[in-house]
Scaffold this motif. Structure first.
Motif, short mmCIF file in Angstrom:
data_model
loop_
_atom_site.label_atom_id
_atom_site.label_comp_id
_atom_site.label_asym_id
_atom_site.label_seq_id
_atom_site.Cartn_x
_atom_site.Cartn_y
_atom_site.Cartn_z
N TYR A 7 58.54 42.56 -26.55
CA TYR A 7 57.70 42.26 -25.40
C TYR A 7 56.74 41.14 -25.81
CZ TYR A 7 54.29 42.59 -21.64
OH TYR A 7 53.46 42.28 -20.59
N SER A 8 56.89 39.98 -25.21
CA SER A 8 56.02 38.82 -25.47
C SER A 8 55.96 38.49 -26.96
CB SER A 8 54.61 39.08 -24.95
OG SER A 8 54.61 39.22 -23.56
N GLY A 9 57.11 38.60 -27.64
CA GLY A 9 57.15 38.20 -29.04
C GLY A 9 56.73 39.27 -30.02
N ILE A 10 56.34 40.43 -29.54
CA ILE A 10 55.96 41.53 -30.44
C ILE A 10 56.97 42.65 -30.28
CG2 ILE A 10 54.23 43.31 -30.89
CD1 ILE A 10 52.09 41.36 -30.39
N ARG A 11 57.38 43.21 -31.42
CA ARG A 11 58.37 44.28 -31.39
C ARG A 11 57.72 45.61 -31.06
NH1 ARG A 11 63.43 44.22 -35.46
NH2 ARG A 11 64.32 42.24 -34.83
N GLY A 12 58.41 46.37 -30.25
CA GLY A 12 57.97 47.72 -29.92
C GLY A 12 59.12 48.69 -30.08
N PHE A 13 58.85 49.94 -29.78
CA PHE A 13 59.85 50.98 -30.01
C PHE A 13 59.86 51.95 -28.83
CE2 PHE A 13 60.96 55.17 -32.04
CZ PHE A 13 62.28 54.87 -32.30
N ILE A 14 61.05 52.33 -28.40
CA ILE A 14 61.22 53.38 -27.39
C ILE A 14 61.97 54.53 -28.05
CG2 ILE A 14 62.05 54.01 -25.11
CD1 ILE A 14 62.19 51.08 -24.38
N PRO A 15 61.30 55.66 -28.33
CA PRO A 15 62.02 56.81 -28.89
C PRO A 15 63.10 57.29 -27.93
CG PRO A 15 59.63 57.11 -29.02
CD PRO A 15 59.88 55.94 -28.12
N THR A 16 64.16 57.85 -28.48
CA THR A 16 65.24 58.37 -27.64
C THR A 16 64.72 59.34 -26.60
OG1 THR A 16 66.77 58.15 -29.51
CG2 THR A 16 67.47 59.54 -27.68
N SER A 17 63.73 60.16 -26.99
CA SER A 17 63.17 61.15 -26.07
C SER A 17 62.44 60.52 -24.90
CB SER A 17 62.21 62.08 -26.82
OG SER A 17 61.12 61.35 -27.36
N GLN A 18 62.11 59.22 -25.00
CA GLN A 18 61.38 58.53 -23.93
C GLN A 18 62.29 57.63 -23.10
OE1 GLN A 18 58.29 59.12 -22.99
NE2 GLN A 18 58.13 60.66 -24.60
N LEU A 19 63.60 57.74 -23.30
CA LEU A 19 64.55 57.02 -22.47
C LEU A 19 64.98 57.93 -21.32
CD1 LEU A 19 66.74 55.42 -25.28
CD2 LEU A 19 65.23 54.19 -23.71
N ALA A 20 65.11 57.35 -20.14
CA ALA A 20 65.43 58.16 -18.96
C ALA A 20 66.83 58.75 -19.04
CB ALA A 20 65.28 57.32 -17.69
N GLY A 21 67.76 58.00 -19.63
CA GLY A 21 69.13 58.50 -19.83
C GLY A 21 69.45 58.43 -21.30
N GLN A 22 69.70 59.58 -21.94
CA GLN A 22 69.80 59.62 -23.40
C GLN A 22 71.23 59.77 -23.92
OE1 GLN A 22 67.04 62.55 -24.95
NE2 GLN A 22 65.69 62.26 -23.20
N GLN A 23 72.24 59.63 -23.05
CA GLN A 23 73.61 59.89 -23.47
C GLN A 23 74.06 58.91 -24.56
OE1 GLN A 23 72.66 59.46 -20.34
NE2 GLN A 23 72.83 61.51 -19.46
N ASN A 24 73.95 57.63 -24.29
CA ASN A 24 74.39 56.61 -25.25
C ASN A 24 73.37 55.49 -25.26
OD1 ASN A 24 75.66 54.74 -26.84
ND2 ASN A 24 77.65 54.91 -25.83
N VAL A 25 72.56 55.45 -26.31
CA VAL A 25 71.47 54.47 -26.39
C VAL A 25 72.01 53.04 -26.41
CG1 VAL A 25 69.46 53.72 -27.72
CG2 VAL A 25 70.02 56.14 -27.57
N SER A 26 73.21 52.85 -26.94
CA SER A 26 73.80 51.50 -27.02
C SER A 26 73.99 50.88 -25.64
CB SER A 26 75.16 51.56 -27.74
OG SER A 26 74.98 52.01 -29.07
N ASN A 27 74.10 51.72 -24.62
CA ASN A 27 74.27 51.21 -23.26
C ASN A 27 73.05 50.44 -22.77
OD1 ASN A 27 76.81 52.34 -23.11
ND2 ASN A 27 76.11 54.21 -22.10
N TYR A 28 71.91 50.60 -23.47
CA TYR A 28 70.69 49.92 -23.06
C TYR A 28 70.64 48.47 -23.53
CZ TYR A 28 68.41 54.19 -21.39
OH TYR A 28 68.08 55.32 -20.68
N LEU A 29 71.50 48.10 -24.49
CA LEU A 29 71.48 46.74 -25.02
C LEU A 29 71.94 45.74 -23.96
CD1 LEU A 29 72.93 47.40 -28.58
CD2 LEU A 29 70.53 47.02 -27.95
#
Length: 355
Positions: free
Chosen positions: A130-152
């Motif tokens: 986000y704006s050149g700074i790296r952040g993190f979204i834990p799996t538990s904070q993703l709305a759909g957790q089946q396959n995280v790779s689908n978010y790429l």
């Protein structure tokens, strides 16, 4: 010219009353943006000439520079004394970082939704930019957790939920957006609920910490609430499944709504009078009472004096109790606010260590 005429730039500046500071590599300086043209960012820091932001950091700062305009104040670090044009070379990367972190603190406070770009998947979740700074979204904070790779390869809308500049930690949540919508939906459903009123409902699930009850229409529009295990009965409750089953119909009282998530809190026990209050009225300090030991703890033995009324009998050296023991005790204190009765054993003989 006379012997006193200025012969250098320094002497010329001094002759006309001008002053300037000398800067060295590593110095921190505050300046004002003079101009931005293409990749050239000039900053007035009060020196002989304007400083220029080094081109080597352009890729890192270009998004930040797009937010700047002439007249803006920035903090800069001196990279080198001057280039071939005599300009001091400056870095504003740290200024960019400080500004962005403040932005994140503001976003955390406001709860505003932002868009991030996924970078890669790791064991715990998703790394994003986000704006050149790296952040993190834990799996538990993703709305759909089946396959995280689908978010790429696609942008995500998220909220900031944690900011720690010292630890360089920035955490986002996609679920926080859906949670906010769910909260609004819950609040809309229970808008007509009156706290303290009685309602009928159906048990939808049973857990080790309580039961979820869906209110029967039209009350609450089918809203679901939690009867915490402490609100099921005035007696101590163990396994709820011994008495209740899913789809059982129950009467409940509406207690409150959680500010954080809009969830409804219900009670079954408050449909009946607290037996402790009535029992406490009939107890006096030094009064002898009889009861049965129902629980043992490190503090002593809990003695059932009446239905829903227990007293804690102090530990006595040389004396032990077992569940089911019939005992006679003396009332030491009664606290109706804390619903607490303290007892001491009536001794037939004085045990060693008893006070």
């Amino acid at each position: 010219p006379s012997d006193s005429s200025p012969t250098t730039m320094d002497e010329l500046l001094k002759a006309y009353g001008a002053t300037f500071r000398g800067f060295k590599r590593g110095d921190k300086v505050e300046g004002t943006i003079s101009s931005i043209a293409g990749r050239e960012v000039l900053i007035d820091v009060g020196g002989k000439m304007e400083g220029v932001v080094g081109e080597k950091e352009w890729e890192d700062i270009k998004t930040f520079v797009a937010t700047l305009k002439p007249g803006d104040k920035v903090l800069a670090h001196v990279i080198s004394g001057e280039n071939e044009k005599g300009q001091m070379i400056l870095s504003i990367r740290n200024s960019m970082q400080s500004t962005r972190w403040q932005t994140f603190f503001d976003l955390l406070k406001s709860g505003e939704v932002v868009t991030v770009r996924p970078l890669e998947v790791n064991k715990g979740g998703l790394l994003v930019d986000y704006s050149g700074i790296r952040g993190f979204i834990p799996t538990s904070q993703l709305a759909g957790q089946q396959n995280v790779s689908n978010y790429l390869n696609k942008s995500l809308q998220v909220k900031v939920i944690e900011v720690d500049q010292k630890q360089n930690r920035l955490v986002f949540s996609e679920k926080a957006i859906t949670a906010a919508a769910e909260k609004e939906e819950r609040l809309a459903k229970i808008s007509g609920i009156k706290f303290g009123d009685k309602y009928k409902g159906t048990i939808s699930s049973i857990t080790n910490f309580g039961m979820f009850v869906t209110l029967d229409p039209p009350a609450g529009g089918g809203a679901e609430g939690l009867v915490h295990i402490s609100e099921v009965s005035w007696d101590k409750v163990g396994d709820l499944t011994l008495k209740y089953k899913i789809n059982d119909s129950v009467d409940v009282v509406a207690l409150s709504v959680n500010d954080s998530d809009g969830k409804l809190n219900l009670s079954i026990k408050r449909l009946t009078e607290d037996p402790f209050i009535k029992a406490a009225e009939g107890l006096k300090v030094d009064q002898k009472v009889k009861g049965k030991v129902v629980r043992i703890s490190s503090n002593g033995a809990y003695v059932a004096l009446d239905k829903g009324v227990e007293g804690l009998m102090k530990v006595v050296a040389g004396k032990s109790y077992e569940i089911g023991d019939e005992v006679t005790a003396t009332v030491e204190s009664v606290d109706t606010k804390l619903r607490k009765i303290t007892l001491s054993p009536v001794l037939t003989k004085k045990f060693v260590g008893y006070k």
